[in-house]
Write a protein that holds these residues in place. Structure first.
Motif, PDB file in Angstrom:
ATOM      1  N   UNK A 137      38.381  65.424 -34.839  1.00  0.00           N
ATOM      2  CA  UNK A 137      39.293  64.514 -35.831  1.00  0.00           C
ATOM      3  C   UNK A 137      39.023  64.835 -37.353  1.00  0.00           C
ATOM      4  N   UNK A 138      39.715  64.173 -38.163  1.00  0.00           N
ATOM      5  CA  UNK A 138      39.655  64.431 -39.576  1.00  0.00           C
ATOM      6  C   UNK A 138      38.289  64.699 -40.152  1.00  0.00           C
ATOM      7  N   UNK A 139      38.068  65.599 -41.212  1.00  0.00           N
ATOM      8  CA  UNK A 139      36.876  65.759 -41.876  1.00  0.00           C
ATOM      9  C   UNK A 139      36.775  64.633 -43.277  1.00  0.00           C
ATOM     10  N   UNK A 140      35.826  64.195 -43.567  1.00  0.00           N
ATOM     11  CA  UNK A 140      35.562  63.426 -44.711  1.00  0.00           C
ATOM     12  C   UNK A 140      36.340  63.812 -46.036  1.00  0.00           C
ATOM     13  N   UNK A 141      36.063  65.259 -45.977  1.00  0.00           N
ATOM     14  CA  UNK A 141      36.685  65.823 -47.390  1.00  0.00           C
ATOM     15  C   UNK A 141      37.998  66.549 -47.446  1.00  0.00           C
ATOM     16  N   UNK A 142      38.942  65.939 -46.414  1.00  0.00           N
ATOM     17  CA  UNK A 142      40.189  66.253 -46.097  1.00  0.00           C
ATOM     18  C   UNK A 142      40.812  66.383 -47.525  1.00  0.00           C
ATOM     19  N   UNK A 143      41.593  67.405 -47.628  1.00  0.00           N
ATOM     20  CA  UNK A 143      42.691  67.381 -49.046  1.00  0.00           C
ATOM     21  C   UNK A 143      43.639  66.090 -49.018  1.00  0.00           C
ATOM     22  N   UNK A 144      44.015  65.573 -47.978  1.00  0.00           N
ATOM     23  CA  UNK A 144      45.030  64.521 -48.437  1.00  0.00           C
ATOM     24  C   UNK A 144      44.499  63.081 -47.795  1.00  0.00           C
ATOM     25  N   UNK A 145      44.490  62.135 -48.905  1.00  0.00           N
ATOM     26  CA  UNK A 145      43.750  60.988 -48.531  1.00  0.00           C
ATOM     27  C   UNK A 145      44.498  60.307 -47.341  1.00  0.00           C
ATOM     28  N   UNK A 146      43.923  59.656 -46.276  1.00  0.00           N
ATOM     29  CA  UNK A 146      44.489  59.140 -45.206  1.00  0.00           C
ATOM     30  C   UNK A 146      45.028  57.824 -45.527  1.00  0.00           C
ATOM     31  N   UNK A 147      44.588  57.148 -46.555  1.00  0.00           N
ATOM     32  CA  UNK A 147      45.021  55.947 -47.015  1.00  0.00           C
ATOM     33  C   UNK A 147      45.432  55.871 -48.427  1.00  0.00           C
ATOM     34  N   UNK A 148      44.878  55.375 -49.211  1.00  0.00           N
ATOM     35  CA  UNK A 148      45.457  55.606 -50.634  1.00  0.00           C
ATOM     36  C   UNK A 148      44.700  56.394 -51.558  1.00  0.00           C
ATOM     37  N   UNK A 149      43.527  56.480 -51.129  1.00  0.00           N
ATOM     38  CA  UNK A 149      42.638  57.506 -52.180  1.00  0.00           C
ATOM     39  C   UNK A 149      41.516  57.972 -51.562  1.00  0.00           C
ATOM     40  N   UNK A 150      40.877  59.297 -52.016  1.00  0.00           N
ATOM     41  CA  UNK A 150      39.709  59.733 -51.701  1.00  0.00           C
ATOM     42  C   UNK A 150      39.069  60.474 -52.630  1.00  0.00           C
ATOM     43  N   UNK A 151      37.867  61.196 -52.505  1.00  0.00           N
ATOM     44  CA  UNK A 151      37.367  61.847 -53.555  1.00  0.00           C
ATOM     45  C   UNK A 151      38.038  63.207 -53.592  1.00  0.00           C
ATOM     46  N   UNK A 152      38.267  63.703 -54.950  1.00  0.00           N
ATOM     47  CA  UNK A 152      38.768  64.994 -55.121  1.00  0.00           C
ATOM     48  C   UNK A 152      37.646  65.999 -54.359  1.00  0.00           C
ATOM     49  N   UNK A 153      38.493  66.829 -53.341  1.00  0.00           N
ATOM     50  CA  UNK A 153      37.448  67.763 -52.655  1.00  0.00           C
ATOM     51  C   UNK A 153      37.078  68.806 -53.508  1.00  0.00           C
ATOM     52  N   UNK A 154      35.879  69.434 -53.200  1.00  0.00           N
ATOM     53  CA  UNK A 154      35.190  70.682 -53.895  1.00  0.00           C
ATOM     54  C   UNK A 154      36.115  71.877 -53.717  1.00  0.00           C
ATOM     55  N   UNK A 155      37.066  72.069 -52.749  1.00  0.00           N
ATOM     56  CA  UNK A 155      37.441  73.246 -52.398  1.00  0.00           C
ATOM     57  C   UNK A 155      38.611  73.045 -51.463  1.00  0.00           C
ATOM     58  N   UNK A 156      39.260  74.115 -51.046  1.00  0.00           N
ATOM     59  CA  UNK A 156      40.372  73.752 -50.281  1.00  0.00           C
ATOM     60  C   UNK A 156      40.012  73.043 -48.920  1.00  0.00           C
ATOM     61  N   UNK A 157      40.612  72.156 -48.508  1.00  0.00           N
ATOM     62  CA  UNK A 157      40.177  71.453 -47.333  1.00  0.00           C
ATOM     63  C   UNK A 157      41.387  70.667 -46.638  1.00  0.00           C
ATOM     64  N   UNK A 158      42.418  71.815 -46.285  1.00  0.00           N
ATOM     65  CA  UNK A 158      43.612  71.103 -45.697  1.00  0.00           C
ATOM     66  C   UNK A 158      43.474  71.019 -44.121  1.00  0.00           C
ATOM     67  N   UNK A 159      44.344  69.913 -43.578  1.00  0.00           N
ATOM     68  CA  UNK A 159      44.241  69.868 -42.141  1.00  0.00           C
ATOM     69  C   UNK A 159      42.946  70.070 -41.387  1.00  0.00           C
ATOM     70  N   UNK A 160      41.834  69.337 -41.942  1.00  0.00           N
ATOM     71  CA  UNK A 160      40.735  69.582 -41.412  1.00  0.00           C
ATOM     72  C   UNK A 160      40.545  69.174 -39.903  1.00  0.00           C
ATOM     73  N   UNK A 161      41.330  68.366 -39.263  1.00  0.00           N
ATOM     74  CA  UNK A 161      41.166  68.130 -37.891  1.00  0.00           C
ATOM     75  C   UNK A 161      41.760  69.218 -37.119  1.00  0.00           C
ATOM     76  N   UNK A 162      42.842  69.934 -37.575  1.00  0.00           N
ATOM     77  CA  UNK A 162      43.572  70.875 -36.801  1.00  0.00           C
ATOM     78  C   UNK A 162      42.780  72.087 -36.796  1.00  0.00           C
ATOM     79  N   UNK A 163      42.188  72.248 -38.079  1.00  0.00           N
ATOM     80  CA  UNK A 163      41.311  73.533 -38.065  1.00  0.00           C
ATOM     81  C   UNK A 163      39.896  73.525 -37.308  1.00  0.00           C
ATOM     82  N   UNK A 164      39.270  72.285 -37.591  1.00  0.00           N
ATOM     83  CA  UNK A 164      38.059  72.193 -36.485  1.00  0.00           C
ATOM     84  C   UNK A 164      38.392  72.257 -35.187  1.00  0.00           C
ATOM     85  N   UNK A 165      39.355  71.661 -34.514  1.00  0.00           N
ATOM     86  CA  UNK A 165      39.673  71.789 -33.222  1.00  0.00           C
ATOM     87  C   UNK A 165      39.831  73.290 -32.896  1.00  0.00           C
ATOM     88  N   UNK A 166      40.854  74.039 -33.568  1.00  0.00           N
ATOM     89  CA  UNK A 166      40.891  75.443 -33.174  1.00  0.00           C
ATOM     90  C   UNK A 166      39.513  76.393 -33.543  1.00  0.00           C
TER      91      UNK A 166
END
Ligand SMILES: [Zn+2]
Lengths: 145, 407
Positions: free
Chosen positions: B258-287
């Motif tokens: 499942x998705x990481x806390x620091x994912x680049x795209x907020x799941x709802x309205x907002x999230x913290x600005x990630x410290x580095x590239x963190x795209x598609x964390x759920x897919x990357x983690x599964x693979x």
């Protein structure tokens, strides 16, 4: 009654309690004072798995930021979205506020002016009209236009 | 042999014994007509059982991908309906829900049941009869529901998520709209030789670029439509498989994340600005977990079936998983290296762009394509000498799955 009170009385937030335009336009969020994670909307407890102790305090977010990326609603989104007809495509920004919050919102300016990296400011603007009432939401406005 | 613990040493090897599919189509067309999800699944299951050489009475459990998109007892495909249709033998049925990743989840549960020694033969099935038009959200007007807030306060249609990520890639790597359109051209070329694809006709670059924006910069031909379809797989322990075949396809691993806390795209309205590239964390983690557990590295993958809801994913995912270097995907695409005959084949099936998405079927559809490719049965879209295949799904709610199959 002066112009500003008149204007305010005719405008209401599309969802109450999430944001306000009195004084500085602002989003009503929270921040964990333990790990510094910002939240919008407010949360009851910190969701950062790396945080040692959840200490949530209410705070507001607004001011300036940078456009991280954007998309375009070329077609009307499905309900519960409401919009003025005829539908006009609009840009949807993902903005990194200087305060550390990455937040989604409609862009005030037209799609052709969008550029990733642009400086923007959070504003409260009408999002649609219904039964003579004006419903507002937060949006972002380009600073250098 | 088993200690009752599911883990490394004690796991049984799992194989794919048979696969089946109902060609994808659209309600009312000549392919799927008015067929119910149960009818579509029955077709796919019968084909998979025939392919495996087993009868229904030998199936010990069903792992079904379930969704909420199409009504019918409230939750779309219901594995119990399939069992009732085939004959109630009293076997356990697991209904898994994970948005568009549900098929991958169902495969993972089936795999885990066999690997853990609970069952020897498990049927995995996914199928869908989709509502028309853009997938709608819950429709619940609840200020505590982030999905409601996002639609009411912002108005962000589903494809806008993909468009936001695609736009950012254009900024980061200089990716052009023409390059994204070329992904669709490549995909539709593959579909010409896939009898199960909804679209089996190539499209030109001009045709893709002439299709209207759905969410700028993404166009109609660059986003998968919704489809009706079904897919099934019979999986079994390697020991048991010897009774049925001398050349089974081996499941090297199956993972869920499942998705990481620091994912680049907020799941709802907002999230913290990630410290580095963190795209598609759920897919990357599964693979990444799949590589780790199977001991198979990204450069050993012969071909990949990944979730191309939009052509953008075909550019972003391979480099995030180490199949190629960051920023290299566009060049590989334009050099023909992502075609079935290239050195990094992506979606030889034609992908979601050619099939359309029958949400819960997709994870199982990928297993079927991997199996056909590894057996050398993929006809005009065959990846030459395919030895190892990687599959990946993404689902609403921050779900993702991966699987690696080998011959
Ligand atoms: Zn915290």
């Amino acid at each position: 009654m002066d112009d500003s009170t008149n204007k305010a009385s005719l405008r209401e937030p599309c969802v109450p309690g999430l944001f306000s335009e009195e004084g500085e336009p602002s989003l009503h969020g929270a921040r964990c004072t333990c790990c510094d994670t910002p939240y919008f909307p407010r949360v009851a407890a910190c969701r950062n798995p790396g945080c040692d102790e959840s200490r949530i305090v209410p705070c507001t977010f607004g001011g300036e930021g940078r456009l991280w990326s954007y998309s375009v609603a070329d077609f009307p989104p499905p309900p519960p979205h409401r919009y003025d007809k005829p539908f006009m495509p609009y840009a949807i920004g993902v903005v990194d506020l200087d305060s550390g919050l990455r937040v989604v919102g409609q862009m005030v300016d037209a799609v052709e002016f969008m550029q990733v990296g642009s400086r923007v400011r959070l504003v409260i603007e009408p999002i649609h009209h219904e039964d003579g009432r004006t419903f507002t939401s937060w949006k972002f406005k380009l600073l250098d236009r | 042999m088993s200690t009752g613990l599911i883990g490394g040493e004690n796991m049984q090897e799992v194989v794919v014994l048979g696969v089946g599919m109902h060609r994808f189509g659209k309600t009312g067309d000549a392919i799927v007509g008015e067929k119910s999800v149960t009818e579509l699944c029955r077709h796919a299951v019968d084909m998979a059982m025939k392919d495996a050489g087993i009868s229904w009475k030998q199936v010990q459990a069903v792992s079904a991908a379930s969704s909420r998109f199409s009504g019918g007892k409230g939750w779309g495909l219901n594995g119990n309906d399939i069992v009732e249709d085939l004959g109630c033998t009293g076997i356990p049925v697991y209904n898994l829900s994970a948005g568009c990743a549900a098929g991958g989840n169902a495969f993972n549960i089936g795999y885990s049941l066999v690997a853990g020694g609970i069952h020897d033969i498990v049927l995995v099935v996914g199928g869908e009869v989709m509502p028309k038009g853009m997938i709608q959200t819950s429709g619940v007007e609840d200020a505590n529901d982030p999905e409601y807030l996002r639609q009411r306060c912002v108005g962000m249609p589903g494809p806008a998520f993909w468009a936001t990520l695609a736009r950012r890639r254009m900024f980061d790597y200089g990716t052009t709209e023409t390059q994204m359109a070329k992904v669709t051209v490549k995909a539709r070329k593959c579909s010409e030789s896939n009898p199960f694809a909804r679209f089996q006709k190539a499209v030109s670059l001009d045709e893709v670029l002439a299709s209207p924006y759905v969410s700028n910069p993404l166009r109609l031909f660059e986003i998968c439509p919704v489809s009706n379809g079904a897919a099934a797989a019979v999986i079994c322990s390697k020991a048991m498989a010897r009774r049925f075949t001398s050349k089974p396809v081996t499941v090297a691993t199956s993972t869920v994340a499942t998705i990481g806390f620091d994912d680049a795209l907020p799941r709802s309205l907002a999230g913290p600005v990630p410290s580095g590239p963190s795209f598609h964390t759920e897919a990357k983690s599964a693979v990444m977990k799949a590589f780790e557990r199977s001991g198979i590295g990204p450069r050993e993958i012969s071909f990949t079936e990944l979730q191309d809801n939009t052509c953008y994913y075909e550019l972003a995912f391979p480099e995030e998983w180490g199949l190629c270097e960051p920023g290299e995907a566009e060049r590989l695409l334009e050099a023909g290296e992502t075609a079935p005959t290239g050195r990094m084949p992506i979606n030889p099936s034609g992908g979601f762009v050619s099939f359309g998405e029958a949400t819960t079927a997709m994870g199982v559809f990928q297993i079927a394509e991997l199996t056909w490719q590894l057996r050398g049965q993929a006809g005009g879209r065959q990846v030459p000498d395919a030895k190892v295949g990687l599959a990946q799904t993404n689902g609403l709610g921050g779900n993702a799955t991966a699987a690696i199959l080998k011959r």
